[in-house]
Design a protein around this motif. Structure first.
Motif, mmCIF file in Angstrom:
data_model
loop_
_atom_site.group_PDB
_atom_site.id
_atom_site.type_symbol
_atom_site.label_atom_id
_atom_site.label_comp_id
_atom_site.label_asym_id
_atom_site.label_seq_id
_atom_site.Cartn_x
_atom_site.Cartn_y
_atom_site.Cartn_z
ATOM 1 N N PRO A 167 -28.489 20.193 46.058
ATOM 2 C CA PRO A 167 -29.325 19.557 47.077
ATOM 3 C C PRO A 167 -30.489 18.753 46.503
ATOM 4 C CG PRO A 167 -28.839 21.811 47.709
ATOM 5 C CD PRO A 167 -28.338 21.638 46.298
ATOM 6 N N ALA A 168 -31.008 19.146 45.363
ATOM 7 C CA ALA A 168 -32.152 18.440 44.769
ATOM 8 C C ALA A 168 -31.705 17.432 43.705
ATOM 9 C CB ALA A 168 -33.114 19.448 44.159
ATOM 10 N N CYS A 169 -30.493 16.932 43.828
ATOM 11 C CA CYS A 169 -29.946 15.977 42.860
ATOM 12 C C CYS A 169 -30.902 14.786 42.717
ATOM 13 C CB CYS A 169 -28.581 15.498 43.321
ATOM 14 S SG CYS A 169 -27.837 14.256 42.261
ATOM 15 N N PRO A 170 -31.387 14.517 41.508
ATOM 16 C CA PRO A 170 -32.369 13.443 41.329
ATOM 17 C C PRO A 170 -31.808 12.034 41.529
ATOM 18 C CG PRO A 170 -31.771 14.390 39.212
ATOM 19 C CD PRO A 170 -31.113 15.232 40.275
ATOM 20 N N VAL A 171 -30.496 11.884 41.516
ATOM 21 C CA VAL A 171 -29.896 10.557 41.686
ATOM 22 C C VAL A 171 -29.167 10.428 43.027
ATOM 23 C CG1 VAL A 171 -29.724 10.046 39.229
ATOM 24 C CG2 VAL A 171 -27.863 11.265 40.368
ATOM 25 N N ALA A 172 -29.503 11.290 43.969
ATOM 26 C CA ALA A 172 -28.839 11.292 45.277
ATOM 27 C C ALA A 172 -28.886 9.917 45.938
ATOM 28 C CB ALA A 172 -29.468 12.339 46.189
ATOM 29 N N GLY A 173 -30.048 9.302 45.951
ATOM 30 C CA GLY A 173 -30.192 8.000 46.594
ATOM 31 C C GLY A 173 -29.309 6.944 45.957
ATOM 32 N N GLU A 174 -29.230 6.958 44.640
ATOM 33 C CA GLU A 174 -28.379 6.004 43.919
ATOM 34 C C GLU A 174 -26.915 6.183 44.288
ATOM 35 O OE1 GLU A 174 -28.760 5.739 39.607
ATOM 36 O OE2 GLU A 174 -30.805 6.496 39.824
ATOM 37 N N ILE A 175 -26.459 7.425 44.308
ATOM 38 C CA ILE A 175 -25.053 7.706 44.607
ATOM 39 C C ILE A 175 -24.717 7.280 46.025
ATOM 40 C CG2 ILE A 175 -23.321 9.519 44.879
ATOM 41 C CD1 ILE A 175 -24.766 11.011 42.570
ATOM 42 N N VAL A 176 -25.528 7.653 46.986
ATOM 43 C CA VAL A 176 -25.284 7.300 48.386
ATOM 44 C C VAL A 176 -25.287 5.783 48.553
ATOM 45 C CG1 VAL A 176 -26.223 7.428 50.721
ATOM 46 C CG2 VAL A 176 -26.096 9.489 49.311
ATOM 47 N N ARG A 177 -26.226 5.120 47.941
ATOM 48 C CA ARG A 177 -26.304 3.655 48.030
ATOM 49 C C ARG A 177 -25.057 3.004 47.427
ATOM 50 N NH1 ARG A 177 -31.031 3.345 46.763
ATOM 51 N NH2 ARG A 177 -30.880 3.398 44.510
ATOM 52 N N GLU A 178 -24.604 3.502 46.291
ATOM 53 C CA GLU A 178 -23.416 2.938 45.657
ATOM 54 C C GLU A 178 -22.169 3.172 46.507
ATOM 55 O OE1 GLU A 178 -21.000 2.911 41.408
ATOM 56 O OE2 GLU A 178 -22.778 4.184 41.596
ATOM 57 N N VAL A 179 -22.041 4.365 47.086
ATOM 58 C CA VAL A 179 -20.909 4.641 47.981
ATOM 59 C C VAL A 179 -20.942 3.671 49.152
ATOM 60 C CG1 VAL A 179 -19.935 6.314 49.618
ATOM 61 C CG2 VAL A 179 -20.607 7.060 47.319
ATOM 62 N N ASP A 180 -22.091 3.520 49.773
ATOM 63 C CA ASP A 180 -22.229 2.617 50.918
ATOM 64 C C ASP A 180 -21.830 1.190 50.532
ATOM 65 O OD1 ASP A 180 -23.687 2.232 53.770
ATOM 66 O OD2 ASP A 180 -24.162 0.535 52.444
ATOM 67 N N GLU A 181 -22.377 0.682 49.455
ATOM 68 C CA GLU A 181 -22.105 -0.702 49.042
ATOM 69 C C GLU A 181 -20.641 -0.926 48.696
ATOM 70 O OE1 GLU A 181 -24.816 -1.391 45.813
ATOM 71 O OE2 GLU A 181 -26.559 -1.522 47.160
ATOM 72 N N LYS A 182 -20.055 -0.002 47.969
ATOM 73 C CA LYS A 182 -18.672 -0.180 47.537
ATOM 74 C C LYS A 182 -17.682 -0.031 48.691
ATOM 75 C CE LYS A 182 -19.110 0.536 42.624
ATOM 76 N NZ LYS A 182 -18.646 1.269 41.441
#
Length: 103
Positions: free
Chosen positions: A52-67
């Motif tokens: 839950p406290a993944c420091p790169v959560a925002g990056e991963i979600v953003r990349e999933v959304d964009e791709k």
């Protein structure tokens, strides 16, 4: 619209998204819980993170959304994070377990 083809394309796309801290894609890690595609091309990706406290959560979600948004015939995307059920190593594919030395 061929929803089966869109779904296959989405899963192939998700295999290109990696957690920067783990050298395995999010699909093989078992982080993708589901992909729902409506008739109008709206896609909901339900996924989790390794913690839950993944420091790169925002990056991963953003990349999933964009791709996923770039997949042909996808009109809109919602990436829904959930921690139920919580992720565990058993959710990884055999390939991911082998890559990470868990086999």
């Amino acid at each position: 619209m061929d929803k089966k083809k869109i779904e296959e394309d989405i899963y192939e796309t998700l295999k290109t998204v990696h957690d920067p801290e783990i050298p395995v894609n999010i699909y093989e890690l078992g982080l993708v819980y589901g992909v729902d595609i409506r008739d109008d091309g709206y896609v909901q990706v339900t996924m989790t993170l390794t913690a839950p406290a993944c420091p790169v959560a925002g990056e991963i979600v953003r990349e999933v959304d964009e791709k996923v948004r770039a997949v042909t015939d996808v009109s809109d995307v919602n990436v829904m994070l959930t921690f139920d059920p919580p992720w565990n190593r058993e959710m990884m594919s055999e390939e991911a377990k082998l890559e990470l030395g868990f086999l």
